[in-house]
Design a protein around this motif. Structure first.
Motif, PDB file in Angstrom:
ATOM      1  N   LEU A  98       0.829  -1.213   0.000  1.00 61.20           N
ATOM      2  CA  LEU A  98       0.000   0.000   0.000  1.00 61.20           C
ATOM      3  C   LEU A  98       0.864   1.263   0.000  1.00 61.20           C
ATOM      4  O   LEU A  98       0.567   2.224  -0.709  1.00 61.20           O
ATOM      5  CB  LEU A  98      -0.943   0.003   1.200  1.00 61.20           C
ATOM      6  CG  LEU A  98      -2.043  -1.046   1.204  1.00 61.20           C
ATOM      7  CD1 LEU A  98      -2.914  -0.889   2.439  1.00 61.20           C
ATOM      8  CD2 LEU A  98      -2.883  -0.963  -0.048  1.00 61.20           C
ATOM      9  N   PHE A  99       1.921   1.258   0.791  1.00 65.89           N
ATOM     10  CA  PHE A  99       2.808   2.417   0.820  1.00 65.89           C
ATOM     11  C   PHE A  99       3.554   2.580  -0.501  1.00 65.89           C
ATOM     12  O   PHE A  99       3.848   3.697  -0.922  1.00 65.89           O
ATOM     13  CB  PHE A  99       3.785   2.342   1.992  1.00 65.89           C
ATOM     14  CG  PHE A  99       3.138   2.618   3.323  1.00 65.89           C
ATOM     15  CD1 PHE A  99       2.170   3.588   3.460  1.00 65.89           C
ATOM     16  CD2 PHE A  99       3.503   1.899   4.436  1.00 65.89           C
ATOM     17  CE1 PHE A  99       1.571   3.845   4.671  1.00 65.89           C
ATOM     18  CE2 PHE A  99       2.916   2.145   5.670  1.00 65.89           C
ATOM     19  CZ  PHE A  99       1.941   3.122   5.783  1.00 65.89           C
ATOM     20  N   PHE A 100       3.854   1.466  -1.160  1.00 64.25           N
ATOM     21  CA  PHE A 100       4.480   1.548  -2.484  1.00 64.25           C
ATOM     22  C   PHE A 100       3.546   2.259  -3.460  1.00 64.25           C
ATOM     23  O   PHE A 100       3.975   3.160  -4.190  1.00 64.25           O
ATOM     24  CB  PHE A 100       4.825   0.150  -3.005  1.00 64.25           C
ATOM     25  CG  PHE A 100       5.244   0.145  -4.449  1.00 64.25           C
ATOM     26  CD1 PHE A 100       6.518   0.566  -4.805  1.00 64.25           C
ATOM     27  CD2 PHE A 100       4.369  -0.256  -5.440  1.00 64.25           C
ATOM     28  CE1 PHE A 100       6.905   0.576  -6.135  1.00 64.25           C
ATOM     29  CE2 PHE A 100       4.746  -0.247  -6.764  1.00 64.25           C
ATOM     30  CZ  PHE A 100       6.013   0.171  -7.112  1.00 64.25           C
ATOM     31  N   VAL A 101       2.291   1.862  -3.465  1.00 64.04           N
ATOM     32  CA  VAL A 101       1.323   2.496  -4.373  1.00 64.04           C
ATOM     33  C   VAL A 101       1.183   3.977  -4.035  1.00 64.04           C
ATOM     34  O   VAL A 101       1.169   4.831  -4.927  1.00 64.04           O
ATOM     35  CB  VAL A 101      -0.043   1.786  -4.309  1.00 64.04           C
ATOM     36  CG1 VAL A 101      -1.098   2.542  -5.096  1.00 64.04           C
ATOM     37  CG2 VAL A 101       0.071   0.359  -4.825  1.00 64.04           C
ATOM     38  N   ARG A 102       1.122   4.303  -2.748  1.00 68.75           N
ATOM     39  CA  ARG A 102       0.955   5.702  -2.350  1.00 68.75           C
ATOM     40  C   ARG A 102       2.185   6.544  -2.682  1.00 68.75           C
ATOM     41  O   ARG A 102       2.066   7.608  -3.291  1.00 68.75           O
ATOM     42  CB  ARG A 102       0.670   5.789  -0.851  1.00 68.75           C
ATOM     43  CG  ARG A 102       0.393   7.221  -0.386  1.00 68.75           C
ATOM     44  CD  ARG A 102       0.351   7.350   1.097  1.00 68.75           C
ATOM     45  NE  ARG A 102       1.712   7.207   1.622  1.00 68.75           N
ATOM     46  CZ  ARG A 102       2.007   7.171   2.909  1.00 68.75           C
ATOM     47  NH1 ARG A 102       1.045   7.237   3.796  1.00 68.75           N
ATOM     48  NH2 ARG A 102       3.242   7.045   3.310  1.00 68.75           N
ATOM     49  N   ASP A 103       3.378   6.046  -2.288  1.00 65.32           N
ATOM     50  CA  ASP A 103       4.586   6.865  -2.391  1.00 65.32           C
ATOM     51  C   ASP A 103       5.259   6.820  -3.752  1.00 65.32           C
ATOM     52  O   ASP A 103       5.947   7.771  -4.132  1.00 65.32           O
ATOM     53  CB  ASP A 103       5.591   6.439  -1.317  1.00 65.32           C
ATOM     54  CG  ASP A 103       5.064   6.682   0.088  1.00 65.32           C
ATOM     55  OD1 ASP A 103       4.185   7.545   0.250  1.00 65.32           O
ATOM     56  OD2 ASP A 103       5.525   5.990   1.022  1.00 65.32           O
ATOM     57  N   LYS A 104       5.102   5.741  -4.497  1.00 61.90           N
ATOM     58  CA  LYS A 104       5.809   5.608  -5.778  1.00 61.90           C
ATOM     59  C   LYS A 104       4.907   5.744  -7.001  1.00 61.90           C
ATOM     60  O   LYS A 104       5.401   5.922  -8.098  1.00 61.90           O
ATOM     61  CB  LYS A 104       6.521   4.239  -5.846  1.00 61.90           C
ATOM     62  CG  LYS A 104       7.517   4.005  -4.751  1.00 61.90           C
ATOM     63  CD  LYS A 104       8.683   4.960  -4.856  1.00 61.90           C
ATOM     64  CE  LYS A 104       9.698   4.648  -3.773  1.00 61.90           C
ATOM     65  NZ  LYS A 104      10.719   5.642  -3.662  1.00 61.90           N
ATOM     66  N   ILE A 105       3.593   5.628  -6.807  1.00 63.56           N
ATOM     67  CA  ILE A 105       2.685   5.725  -7.952  1.00 63.56           C
ATOM     68  C   ILE A 105       1.769   6.940  -7.825  1.00 63.56           C
ATOM     69  O   ILE A 105       1.771   7.821  -8.678  1.00 63.56           O
ATOM     70  CB  ILE A 105       1.851   4.432  -8.110  1.00 63.56           C
ATOM     71  CG1 ILE A 105       2.771   3.244  -8.388  1.00 63.56           C
ATOM     72  CG2 ILE A 105       0.834   4.589  -9.227  1.00 63.56           C
ATOM     73  CD1 ILE A 105       2.069   1.902  -8.390  1.00 63.56           C
ATOM     74  N   ALA A 106       0.977   6.983  -6.746  1.00 65.44           N
ATOM     75  CA  ALA A 106      -0.070   8.008  -6.635  1.00 65.44           C
ATOM     76  C   ALA A 106       0.495   9.409  -6.436  1.00 65.44           C
ATOM     77  O   ALA A 106       0.161  10.321  -7.190  1.00 65.44           O
ATOM     78  CB  ALA A 106      -1.023   7.651  -5.497  1.00 65.44           C
ATOM     79  N   ARG A 107       1.327   9.587  -5.428  1.00 64.06           N
ATOM     80  CA  ARG A 107       1.802  10.949  -5.131  1.00 64.06           C
ATOM     81  C   ARG A 107       2.674  11.541  -6.235  1.00 64.06           C
ATOM     82  O   ARG A 107       2.502  12.717  -6.570  1.00 64.06           O
ATOM     83  CB  ARG A 107       2.513  10.968  -3.786  1.00 64.06           C
ATOM     84  CG  ARG A 107       1.514  10.862  -2.638  1.00 64.06           C
ATOM     85  CD  ARG A 107       2.149  11.031  -1.303  1.00 64.06           C
ATOM     86  NE  ARG A 107       1.120  10.997  -0.259  1.00 64.06           N
ATOM     87  CZ  ARG A 107       1.383  10.880   1.008  1.00 64.06           C
ATOM     88  NH1 ARG A 107       2.636  10.777   1.424  1.00 64.06           N
ATOM     89  NH2 ARG A 107       0.407  10.859   1.885  1.00 64.06           N
ATOM     90  N   PRO A 108       3.606  10.787  -6.828  1.00 61.18           N
ATOM     91  CA  PRO A 108       4.374  11.396  -7.929  1.00 61.18           C
ATOM     92  C   PRO A 108       3.517  11.712  -9.161  1.00 61.18           C
ATOM     93  O   PRO A 108       3.757  12.704  -9.835  1.00 61.18           O
ATOM     94  CB  PRO A 108       5.428  10.343  -8.276  1.00 61.18           C
ATOM     95  CG  PRO A 108       5.551   9.495  -7.072  1.00 61.18           C
ATOM     96  CD  PRO A 108       4.199   9.496  -6.436  1.00 61.18           C
TER      97      PRO A 108
END
Length: 183
Positions: free
Chosen positions: A30-40
């Protein structure tokens, strides 16, 4: 996937520190999706609103592709109907959220490029023609993008299955005594 996310959500509600391999693995995804996909891609402010959809999509595709790695199991993402359904849902999410955020006139304006027109009449005319042409391409791209994403995922999965089939076919071919080469 749904069971794992419901379980993780209940665990995370207490605010306790993660413990155990499953909790750490799921939370890191979940943190990967948030920090590496969604936020950038979306930005710090708006990313959290799209995070449930992006996590669901990411984990569904991830789980289905892992399922395809098991012997004699087919990956559901190797079917054009599944990737087409994912593309239709993504198309709806993209355009409905754009309409909600900007309204219809404002959303349609987001497709028109901002070109600073300077110079004489001819240069301004050329700039306006280019701007109209680019706007038409942007409108077309909005509809084509979803189908291209569906075809790309389908083609990647189909190519992987084809390569595995050919490798297994060659192994069976070499193992057959009729085709073996005497030394």
């Amino acid at each position: 996937v749904a069971w794992a996310m419901i379980w993780l959500g209940r665990k995370m509600q207490n605010g306790d520190a993660p413990s155990g391999y499953c909790w750490n693995l799921l939370e890191s995804l979940l943190f990967f999706v948030r920090d590496k996909i969604a936020r950038p891609a979306i930005g710090e402010d708006d990313a959290d609103g799209y995070l449930p959809y992006l996590c669901t999509l990411f984990l569904f595709i991830f789980a289905m592709n892992l399922m395809g790695m098991l012997p004699f199991m087919a990956s559901p993402t190797a079917a054009i109907t599944v990737t087409g359904a994912l593309a239709l849902v993504s198309f709806a999410v993209i355009h409905v959220s754009g309409l909600k955020q900007h309204g219809l006139p404002g959303y349609l304006k987001t497709f028109i490029p901002h070109i600073h027109l300077e110079g004489g009449f001819v240069m301004q005319l050329i700039g306006k023609v280019i701007m109209i042409g680019m706007a038409v391409l942007e409108y077309a791209t909005a509809f084509i993008r979803a189908s291209v994403l569906a075809v790309r995922l389908f083609a990647n999965m189909l190519a992987g299955h084809t390569v595995l089939f050919m490798i297994m076919f060659f192994i069976a071919l070499v193992d057959n005594p009729i085709y073996s080469i005497p030394i």
